[in-house]
Design a protein around this motif. Structure first.
Motif, PDB file in Angstrom:
ATOM      1  N   TYR A  10       0.829  -1.191   0.000  1.00 19.98           N
ATOM      2  CA  TYR A  10       0.000   0.000   0.000  1.00 19.98           C
ATOM      3  C   TYR A  10       0.867   1.245   0.000  1.00 19.98           C
ATOM      4  O   TYR A  10       2.028   1.218   0.422  1.00 19.98           O
ATOM      5  N   LEU A  11       0.315   2.334  -0.482  1.00 21.97           N
ATOM      6  CA  LEU A  11       0.941   3.649  -0.415  1.00 21.97           C
ATOM      7  C   LEU A  11      -0.115   4.658  -0.012  1.00 21.97           C
ATOM      8  O   LEU A  11      -1.268   4.581  -0.453  1.00 21.97           O
ATOM      9  N   THR A  12       0.270   5.613   0.823  1.00 19.09           N
ATOM     10  CA  THR A  12      -0.641   6.669   1.254  1.00 19.09           C
ATOM     11  C   THR A  12      -0.390   7.914   0.419  1.00 19.09           C
ATOM     12  O   THR A  12       0.755   8.316   0.214  1.00 19.09           O
ATOM     13  N   LYS A  13      -1.476   8.511  -0.090  1.00 19.96           N
ATOM     14  CA  LYS A  13      -1.365   9.742  -0.871  1.00 19.96           C
ATOM     15  C   LYS A  13      -1.033  10.915   0.049  1.00 19.96           C
ATOM     16  O   LYS A  13      -1.509  10.951   1.195  1.00 19.96           O
ATOM     17  N   PRO A  14      -0.281  11.904  -0.442  1.00 17.95           N
ATOM     18  CA  PRO A  14       0.396  11.938  -1.744  1.00 17.95           C
ATOM     19  C   PRO A  14       1.640  11.053  -1.725  1.00 17.95           C
ATOM     20  O   PRO A  14       2.261  10.885  -0.676  1.00 17.95           O
ATOM     21  N   PHE A  15       1.993  10.524  -2.872  1.00 17.85           N
ATOM     22  CA  PHE A  15       3.172   9.668  -2.967  1.00 17.85           C
ATOM     23  C   PHE A  15       3.925  10.020  -4.247  1.00 17.85           C
ATOM     24  O   PHE A  15       3.388  10.640  -5.168  1.00 17.85           O
ATOM     25  N   SER A  16       5.163   9.616  -4.289  1.00 18.08           N
ATOM     26  CA  SER A  16       5.971   9.818  -5.482  1.00 18.08           C
ATOM     27  C   SER A  16       5.766   8.650  -6.440  1.00 18.08           C
ATOM     28  O   SER A  16       5.868   7.493  -6.024  1.00 18.08           O
ATOM     29  N   PRO A  17       5.478   8.924  -7.711  1.00 19.50           N
ATOM     30  CA  PRO A  17       5.376   7.817  -8.676  1.00 19.50           C
ATOM     31  C   PRO A  17       6.646   6.982  -8.726  1.00 19.50           C
ATOM     32  O   PRO A  17       6.590   5.776  -8.981  1.00 19.50           O
ATOM     33  N   ARG A  18       7.788   7.602  -8.455  1.00 15.08           N
ATOM     34  CA  ARG A  18       9.030   6.844  -8.436  1.00 15.08           C
ATOM     35  C   ARG A  18       9.036   5.852  -7.284  1.00 15.08           C
ATOM     36  O   ARG A  18       9.559   4.736  -7.415  1.00 15.08           O
TER      37      ARG A  18
END
Length: 246
Positions: free
Chosen positions: A107-115
């Motif tokens: 999982y990733l929490t916004k905001p996140f880096s596309p990289r």
């Protein structure tokens, strides 16, 4: 959002995100990473597209119109073992854990880096296969790796199949990789960090309790009670290993 497909042949990715700009950005990064990408912003369409394109990877927003991300993931897991990365704008742990409990791999929490997202995805795709011990060179033919049996539980590391009392058990890729890693060295107590290194890769960064969520899901599918540890035993203060509890 109008659904679209971009990219050439190779791995397939489904991006399910109702913020059109973010979906296009993620899609462009995936395309540059060699994926054929399908975009949609609707949960119901996501399930339909997943059946049609059979993706290797699904990037899935938690908050969607129609079906939310948790329900989409739940339905995906009835027919797909694609890697699933959940995106959420809500940092509360309960959202993350609920998402992972239905079979999301990360999982990733916004905001996140596309990289950062691409780094997570590449780490999943580079996962070491649990056929051989980590860091151990071998010339053994993988087809000669034997079945592993733990009472009524049988694991085929080559075919990636699992049977319980003769009945097949459907596991996600992450669940199978955890079980294969633990069963490869059943006397070894693995820490969460060791399991992350084996299954998610040494470059993965995040909450190590991710392991606990997937172990819990694996146990439910095996009919295993955490207090008894018939197959997956909790080693207090360390982590997990295969074998019965005391």
């Amino acid at each position: 959002m109008v659904e679209s497909t971009v990219g050439g042949p190779g791995r397939r990715a489904l991006v399910v995100e109702d913020e059109a700009d973010l979906a296009s950005l993620v899609g462009s990064y995936l395309e540059r990473g060699g994926f054929q990408v399908t975009l949609t912003g609707d949960g119901r369409d996501a399930v339909r597209f997943a059946r049609e394109v059979d993706p290797d990877l699904v990037v899935l927003d938690l908050g969607l119109p129609g079906l939310d991300g948790v329900e989409v993931c739940r339905q995906l897991r009835t027919f797909s073992d694609a890697y699933v990365v959940m995106l959420t704008a809500r940092a509360e742990e309960v959202d993350t854990l609920v998402g992972l409990s239905v079979g999301a791999d990360d999982y990733l929490t916004k905001p996140f880096s596309p990289r950062e997202l691409m780094a997570r995805i590449q780490a999943m795709l580079r996962r070491p296969r649990p056929l051989a011990a980590a860091g151990t060179a071998t010339t053994e033919d993988p087809l000669d790796v034997p079945m592993r049996s733990f009472g009524p539980l049988t694991i085929d590391p080559v075919g990636r199949d699992v049977w319980l009392a003769g009945q097949p058990v459907s596991l996600t890729r992450t669940e199978f990789d955890l079980l294969a890693t633990l069963s490869r060295r059943p006397r070894l107590a693995f820490s969460r960090r060791q399991l992350i290194g084996e299954v998610w890769g040494p470059t993965w960064v995040g909450d190590e309790h991710l392991v606990d969520v997937h172990i819990g899901h694996l146990r439910r599918k095996l009919g295993d009670d955490a207090t008894e540890g018939r197959f997956v035993r909790t080693v207090r203060g360390i982590g997990y290993r295969m074998g019965p509890g005391e």
